[in-house]
Design a protein around this motif. Sequence first.
Motif, PDB file in Angstrom:
ATOM      1  N   HIS A   1       0.824  -1.211   0.000  1.00  0.00           N
ATOM      2  CA  HIS A   1       0.000   0.000   0.000  1.00  0.00           C
ATOM      3  C   HIS A   1       0.862   1.267   0.000  1.00  0.00           C
ATOM      4  O   HIS A   1       0.407   2.326  -0.412  1.00  0.00           O
ATOM      5  CB  HIS A   1      -0.952  -0.005   1.202  1.00  0.00           C
ATOM      6  CG  HIS A   1      -2.372  -0.288   0.802  1.00  0.00           C
ATOM      7  ND1 HIS A   1      -3.403  -0.433   1.694  1.00  0.00           N
ATOM      8  CD2 HIS A   1      -2.921  -0.431  -0.436  1.00  0.00           C
ATOM      9  CE1 HIS A   1      -4.521  -0.659   1.031  1.00  0.00           C
ATOM     10  NE2 HIS A   1      -4.252  -0.674  -0.250  1.00  0.00           N
ATOM     11  N   GLU A   2       2.098   1.143   0.462  1.00  0.00           N
ATOM     12  CA  GLU A   2       2.997   2.301   0.419  1.00  0.00           C
ATOM     13  C   GLU A   2       3.303   2.666  -1.044  1.00  0.00           C
ATOM     14  O   GLU A   2       3.402   3.846  -1.388  1.00  0.00           O
ATOM     15  CB  GLU A   2       4.278   1.989   1.203  1.00  0.00           C
ATOM     16  CG  GLU A   2       5.078   3.222   1.555  1.00  0.00           C
ATOM     17  CD  GLU A   2       6.183   2.919   2.574  1.00  0.00           C
ATOM     18  OE1 GLU A   2       5.945   2.117   3.510  1.00  0.00           O
ATOM     19  OE2 GLU A   2       7.273   3.489   2.424  1.00  0.00           O
TER      20      GLU A   2
ATOM     21  N   ALA B   1       0.328   4.521  -2.214  1.00  0.00           N
ATOM     22  CA  ALA B   1       0.268   5.882  -1.675  1.00  0.00           C
ATOM     23  C   ALA B   1       1.324   6.800  -2.293  1.00  0.00           C
ATOM     24  O   ALA B   1       1.065   7.980  -2.507  1.00  0.00           O
ATOM     25  CB  ALA B   1       0.420   5.852  -0.161  1.00  0.00           C
ATOM     26  N   LEU B   2       2.496   6.245  -2.603  1.00  0.00           N
ATOM     27  CA  LEU B   2       3.546   7.041  -3.250  1.00  0.00           C
ATOM     28  C   LEU B   2       3.008   7.718  -4.507  1.00  0.00           C
ATOM     29  O   LEU B   2       3.287   8.868  -4.787  1.00  0.00           O
ATOM     30  CB  LEU B   2       4.705   6.132  -3.670  1.00  0.00           C
ATOM     31  CG  LEU B   2       5.899   5.976  -2.751  1.00  0.00           C
ATOM     32  CD1 LEU B   2       6.853   4.944  -3.350  1.00  0.00           C
ATOM     33  CD2 LEU B   2       6.621   7.298  -2.564  1.00  0.00           C
ATOM     34  N   PHE B   3       2.246   6.958  -5.275  1.00  0.00           N
ATOM     35  CA  PHE B   3       1.705   7.486  -6.529  1.00  0.00           C
ATOM     36  C   PHE B   3       0.259   7.956  -6.387  1.00  0.00           C
ATOM     37  O   PHE B   3      -0.195   8.779  -7.160  1.00  0.00           O
ATOM     38  CB  PHE B   3       1.784   6.422  -7.626  1.00  0.00           C
ATOM     39  CG  PHE B   3       3.194   5.984  -7.928  1.00  0.00           C
ATOM     40  CD1 PHE B   3       4.140   6.918  -8.327  1.00  0.00           C
ATOM     41  CD2 PHE B   3       3.572   4.658  -7.807  1.00  0.00           C
ATOM     42  CE1 PHE B   3       5.445   6.534  -8.605  1.00  0.00           C
ATOM     43  CE2 PHE B   3       4.873   4.260  -8.089  1.00  0.00           C
ATOM     44  CZ  PHE B   3       5.817   5.203  -8.480  1.00  0.00           C
ATOM     45  N   GLY B   4      -0.449   7.422  -5.416  1.00  0.00           N
ATOM     46  CA  GLY B   4      -1.890   7.700  -5.313  1.00  0.00           C
ATOM     47  C   GLY B   4      -2.268   8.655  -4.196  1.00  0.00           C
ATOM     48  O   GLY B   4      -3.447   8.931  -4.007  1.00  0.00           O
ATOM     49  N   GLY B   5      -1.297   9.114  -3.422  1.00  0.00           N
ATOM     50  CA  GLY B   5      -1.589  10.091  -2.374  1.00  0.00           C
ATOM     51  C   GLY B   5      -1.940   9.471  -1.044  1.00  0.00           C
ATOM     52  O   GLY B   5      -1.509   9.923  -0.003  1.00  0.00           O
ATOM     53  N   LYS B   6      -2.767   8.446  -1.036  1.00  0.00           N
ATOM     54  CA  LYS B   6      -3.126   7.744   0.181  1.00  0.00           C
ATOM     55  C   LYS B   6      -3.715   6.385  -0.171  1.00  0.00           C
ATOM     56  O   LYS B   6      -3.883   6.080  -1.352  1.00  0.00           O
ATOM     57  CB  LYS B   6      -4.108   8.557   1.030  1.00  0.00           C
ATOM     58  CG  LYS B   6      -5.495   8.715   0.409  1.00  0.00           C
ATOM     59  CD  LYS B   6      -6.271   9.856   1.062  1.00  0.00           C
ATOM     60  CE  LYS B   6      -7.305   9.399   2.062  1.00  0.00           C
ATOM     61  NZ  LYS B   6      -8.583   8.992   1.461  1.00  0.00           N
ATOM     62  N   ALA B   7      -4.013   5.616   0.847  1.00  0.00           N
ATOM     63  CA  ALA B   7      -4.689   4.329   0.643  1.00  0.00           C
ATOM     64  C   ALA B   7      -5.391   3.952   1.940  1.00  0.00           C
ATOM     65  O   ALA B   7      -4.836   4.202   2.999  1.00  0.00           O
ATOM     66  CB  ALA B   7      -3.673   3.240   0.261  1.00  0.00           C
ATOM     67  N   PRO B   8      -6.561   3.341   1.910  1.00  0.00           N
ATOM     68  CA  PRO B   8      -7.396   3.127   0.716  1.00  0.00           C
ATOM     69  C   PRO B   8      -7.906   4.471   0.168  1.00  0.00           C
ATOM     70  O   PRO B   8      -7.667   5.498   0.761  1.00  0.00           O
ATOM     71  CB  PRO B   8      -8.569   2.297   1.236  1.00  0.00           C
ATOM     72  CG  PRO B   8      -8.196   1.821   2.586  1.00  0.00           C
ATOM     73  CD  PRO B   8      -7.206   2.803   3.118  1.00  0.00           C
TER      74      PRO B   8
ATOM     75  N   ILE C   1       0.417   6.387   5.093  1.00  0.00           N
ATOM     76  CA  ILE C   1       1.117   5.132   4.790  1.00  0.00           C
ATOM     77  C   ILE C   1       2.628   5.308   4.941  1.00  0.00           C
ATOM     78  O   ILE C   1       3.362   5.447   3.960  1.00  0.00           O
ATOM     79  CB  ILE C   1       0.809   4.592   3.367  1.00  0.00           C
ATOM     80  CG1 ILE C   1      -0.620   4.870   2.959  1.00  0.00           C
ATOM     81  CG2 ILE C   1       1.143   3.125   3.265  1.00  0.00           C
ATOM     82  CD1 ILE C   1      -1.686   4.090   3.670  1.00  0.00           C
TER      83      ILE C   1
ATOM     84  N   ALA D   1      -0.062  14.747  -4.026  1.00  0.00           N
ATOM     85  CA  ALA D   1      -0.296  13.942  -5.232  1.00  0.00           C
ATOM     86  C   ALA D   1      -0.970  14.775  -6.328  1.00  0.00           C
ATOM     87  O   ALA D   1      -1.549  14.232  -7.266  1.00  0.00           O
ATOM     88  CB  ALA D   1      -1.150  12.726  -4.893  1.00  0.00           C
TER      89      ALA D   1
END
Lengths: 470, 327
Positions: A159-160, A163-170, B268, B277
């Motif tokens: 999930h990291e 988050a690196l590319f998606g900003g957060k997770a979920p 995360i 982002a």
Amino acid sequence: MAKKRVMFSPVTRLEGLLSVEVTLDGDRVVNANASSTAFRGFEWIMRDRHVTDAVYMTQRICGICSTAHGAVASYLLDELYDNTLSENAQLMRNIMYASDIIQNHIRHFYLFGLPDYVRMPQRPPFHGQNLSDARLNPKDDQRLLENYFEAIKVSQKSHEILALFGGKAPHQHSFVHGGVSVAPTADKINRALALAKTVSEFVKGKLVPDTELIARAYSDYYQIGVTEGQFLSFGLFRFGPKNERLLLKNGVQKGNRLIPLDIGLINEDITNSWFSTAFEQGSNGKELIPNPYKPGAYTWSKSVTYGGHHYEVGPLARMIINGKYRGGASTMDRIYARTLETVHFTQLMEDWLKRVKPGPAPIEQKKTPVKNKVVATTDAMRGALLHSAWIEDEQVVRYNIITPSVWNFSPKDEYGRLGPAEGALVGTVVPRQEMLFNVLGRIIRSFDPCLQCATHVLDMRGNVKKESLL
Amino acid sequence: MDKEKFNELCHDLAPRSDHTLTEAILQEVSSFQAGHQNKRLPVIWIETSDSGDNNIAFLNSTYPYAGQVFTDMIDLLYCNSFMTAQGKHALNILEQAAVMLKGQFTLVVEGAIPLKDNGLYNVIIRTENRNITALEAVNWLGNLAKYVVAMGTCASFGGVSSARPNITGSVAVRQVLNREIINVSGCPVNPDWFVGTLAHLLMYGRPELDDLGRPTLFYGYTVHRHCQRRSYFDKGDFAENLGDIECMFSLGCMGPRTGADCPYRQWINYVNWPVRANTPCIGCTNEDFPDGSTPFFTPLSEKGSDKDKEINLPPNRKETNKWQKRG
């Protein structure tokens, strides 16, 4: 011997709320009713909103496969607005999507599945474990238990990457219509590659041998929880400027025959679901309305069929349809196929990370829709996922969703035919009475049930045909 | 050391760069841990109407990892997602824990509570004879618990589960129980906010709460205050498209009225957050999320709420404000 009805509730270690009522004739399960007991009404929530809200709103259907909803909503918007995707955008999207699927599969196997087969410590949250069929020796139990705790860390790392590319997770933010909002800088790619390597080492070094060990010790589960072996997949990982290429193909598998997919053959039925129909005001159509008091009904999930038959969806379906797994349709086949798919996807993710070109954010959103009705599909972690939208002036008139758990946890349809999970339960022989929940739990969990996403309603008008999907 | 003294010490010594703070509190922390070796927070966690995102978010906790939380911090007595027991054995555990630990356990509710049709839109457990709805379970357990923690925005304020037209009549936990609720909002909750709140309950009891019942530790300042793009906002330099590096206010950012520490805590393992982002904050910790945030990509001042029209833009925005020119 008289038949006995047993309520298996709550079915724990899954996402969402599930109860299963079984009827036993002696030691044999002769009937099963799977009840999805939560309803949220997502299609209503989506109405009268700006259609671009779909990328973030629909992720809230399911927290464990949120990227899947974000993805299919993005594909839907790409078509509505006629976006053109760059190769970098597609690679980045697929990296995010794969990282979410990998976290799902690792968490499913260890956190949800493992306590079905491995002796856990007798303290919360593992207390009260039924050990009547624990077969591993103490050394193996201990090793797998250590891997349970390591799996928590490794799935976090997957999930990291997201988050690196998606900003957060979920509920990631950057996989949206027109591409990806994050710039794939070299530092991010390097960091993701390092994380991916850790994940991949765990998958090859722990998940695979752990799966093999459980498959050996519980090899009878290749004969338990068997479905008819009819599989359906909408395909996975889109490429091409118009999302036109699928890396894993879609299709319908019946026996050895692979049939091209025609979404016009999808049909839904509410005979045993807590829904009624009513004439909709100001329209000629009928609308479904939730009715928790409907006599005889037992679930919020509907019965979905393709060409009049129930189909199993999920990693096993994908692997079989793509010729990557040759085996049966049992509890252990489902578990094994999921692990093999995880290996496959970690390799793909690493390859894609090496192919991404560092540069600006690969995104270009067109501002005006060119269509007003679109159906989009993908496979989520646990199987086929469909979104469709009908819009006017960019506002949602109708938004419909058919989720994987609706396929696998279909209740009986109007002809009394069982959905895949119910069918897998019926016929099961329970060797000892105290093992009942063990056996049922293992079968049910092999489908990786996620009933959050079955908690919506479709306002299909009668039979679902291509033109009436909306 | 009592809580006030501890807080005072932290406030006084934090600005000093000579590690005086560490020196002053390290011994206290060590002696607390030594004296509380077996003290864990008993937790009963029920999932109601939500997407399951909060328990996945919890699993993304780092330092401590979720596994360490299980073993060192809490006794997770009942939790649909993680417990080993199943079926009626799980129900027995729930009943026993609730009665035996009456007045001692912390109730975590993950999700909103449907009220319509006697709450039948969310049944957490079925027995051969009847349905146990989320409504019934929250009423029952909420009156036995020492603390009630609403985890995520659905539990805290209704969230997406109660978004319009809300055909299930879903409400927040605070609208069901007549007692103090600790709201740990977020869609999903950041694991630090949740695990941090549990840690506070374990070590110091009730945390200080804001007027929405949220721990001020995490929700005390707006996203806007600490945003890395604040300088763009102050200069009136606004993004035109997702992916741009300027202030996201023009693309619907809710930062100016969203209480959360995302800009510096991030998500995360502290790697990223939505504005970094290149996307807007959608205000997921807010009382009116999501209806007060949608349409997501429309500027706050145009979303329709009177309150949002009062958000003060910098004085020079008209000259440099590109988003207004987009039409």
